[in-house]
Design an enzyme around this catalytic site. Structure first.
Site, PDB file in Angstrom:
ATOM      1  CG  HIS A 396      -2.123   0.632   1.576  1.00 18.66           C
ATOM      2  ND1 HIS A 396      -2.338   1.343   0.332  1.00 18.66           N
ATOM      3  CD2 HIS A 396      -3.698   0.038   1.419  1.00 18.66           C
ATOM      4  CE1 HIS A 396      -3.409   1.963  -0.245  1.00 18.66           C
ATOM      5  NE2 HIS A 396      -4.792   0.437   1.118  1.00 18.66           N
ATOM      6  CG  ASP A 400      -3.185   5.014  -4.816  1.00 17.06           C
ATOM      7  OD1 ASP A 400      -1.833   4.767  -3.290  1.00 17.06           O
ATOM      8  OD2 ASP A 400      -3.154   5.612  -5.776  1.00 17.06           O
TER       9      ASP A 400
END
Length: 424
Positions: A396, A400
């Site tokens: 992450h 995204d």
């Protein structure tokens, strides 16, 4: 007589220290030139350390599992002549070896492995009466097989070169009713109080370190999607029926690799490596797909290089070749490094969902679950379809959530309409 000192060689790639995995000799053994003395483990592979001289082992520089610095004394050998003990001691030539299974007996018993006994010393027949401390010659895979079967290798006649014990010899031993497998069925219900402590060394230590490092450093998140693979499975069966005899059989994996390659054209941020120390993301045009493969020594990830330029059959052949090399302990360091994204599958044992761990410094891993037939509603009708989940993980810090979901949806669309896999 003199002493020849062999130091831990510089294996390259900036490696400053390596782990001593196992000794193949002990103090007092006579060794010959090019005989393998020890195996050492780098971050990427197992490496053989051969002897550059003939002589007698007089000292060992470390114990299995010990991390040794490059240039430290590995072994001392008594030789005829002056030796090199007063000199700077050039490192022994290193023979890069494929990753091999750790020697099970060396791990359990923690004493070095003796040099092979001459063939003349090996008795004939299904059973051999060796001395209690005599270590028969056998490959790591055979030693592990014997350990799993409860067979003492010193009791098994070896039919291979120099009396080497082969898998066939274990089968013959079992057929003679000499193994623990012939114990009464009632023994299965006997109480057990035995324990076994196994040091975490060699490949298992490297796997543990990499998995721990990945979960501590990357910001993992997983995304699971259900895919109807009926059409692609029908295409696969058709291609195998038409071309399987001449081009080889196709599994689902090359279709998945192709789908990943096509989908990555629109999501270059996923085919990337993240150097979190330098804070630099490197996006790569080449798609080097790591194929997670289970071997006797643990999980390995051989790499299908330039998957973007391979056909289905080319990918299938390379996947099969690399998987075989990894399972047989013959994959080289180059074949186990350089991936940009990883594909992992447990096949029929894939379960419903999984949470694969990233293969740092990559930022994505695609996990394949098992295919099951389920009733689905299509255009108001209940039909049986072949369904499969993709359970994938992403970093992450780089990827995204929306991009990850769209990437997996793109793979889903390609597999559900497999003709689009081949439309540029």
């Amino acid at each position: 007589m003199g002493t020849h000192v062999i130091k831990m060689p510089d294996i390259g790639e900036g490696i400053a220290e390596v782990e001593l995995s196992v000794w193949h000799v002990k103090v007092g053994d006579m060794v010959v030139e090019d005989q393998v003395l020890a195996d050492v483990m780098t971050d990427k592979a197992m490496v053989d350390i051969p002897s550059p001289v003939h002589g007698k082992v007089i000292a060992l520089g470390g114990q299995p599992g010990e991390v040794m610095a490059v240039g430290s004394v590995l072994i001392s050998i008594e030789v005829e002549g002056a030796g090199n003990v007063k000199e700077s001691a050039q490192p022994a030539p290193v023979k890069e070896a494929p990753v091999a299974a750790p020697k099970i007996e060396a791990v359990v018993e923690s004493k070095p492995v003796a040099a092979p006994a001459p063939k003349a010393a090996v008795c004939q027949g299904p059973m051999v009466a060796r001395q209690a401390d005599e270590r028969p010659l056998a490959s790591p895979a055979v030693r592990k097989h014997a350990l799993d079967l409860g067979i003492q290798l010193r009791l098994v006649r070896g039919s291979g070169p120099a009396g080497r014990v082969l898998h066939e010899d274990l089968d013959a031993y079992l057929a003679q009713g000499q193994s623990n497998a012939s114990a009464p069925v009632a023994a299965a219900y006997a109480q057990r109080t035995d324990e076994q402590q196994i040091p975490v060394i060699g490949m298992r230590r490297k796997i543990a370190q990499r998995m721990q490092d990945a979960t501590q450093r990357a910001a993992h998140f997983s995304y699971v999607e259900e895919i109807d693979v009926t059409a692609v499975e029908e295409l696969r069966a058709h291609l195998n029926e038409k071309h399987g005899a001449t081009r080889g059989k196709l599994t689902l994996l090359p279709f998945l690799v192709r789908a990943m390659v096509v989908a990555l054209r629109d999501f270059p941020q996923i085919n990337a490596r993240y150097d979190d120390e330098a804070q630099v993301i490197t996006r790569l045009g080449a798609v080097h797909v790591g194929i997670a493969t289970q071997a006797d020594i643990g999980l390995m990830v051989p790499v299908v290089r330039h998957a973007e330029a391979r056909s289905l059959w080319d990918s299938a052949a390379e996947i099969a070749r690399l998987a075989t090399a990894a399972r047989n302990g013959k994959a080289s360091r180059d074949e186990l490094s350089g991936s940009t994204i990883t594909l992992t599958s447990l096949g029929a044992l894939g379960g419903i969902v999984s949470t694969p761990v990233l293969n740092l410094p990559e930022v994505a891993i695609v996990g394949v679950n098992k295919i099951v037939e389920r009733p689905m509603v299509i255009k108001g009708q209940i039909v049986v379809r072949k369904m499969m989940n993709l359970s994938s993980s992403f970093d992450h810090r780089v990827v995204d959530g929306m991009d990850a979901a769209l990437f997996i949806q793109a793979i889903r669309g390609l597999l559900e309409q497999p003709a689009t896999l081949f439309v540029d």
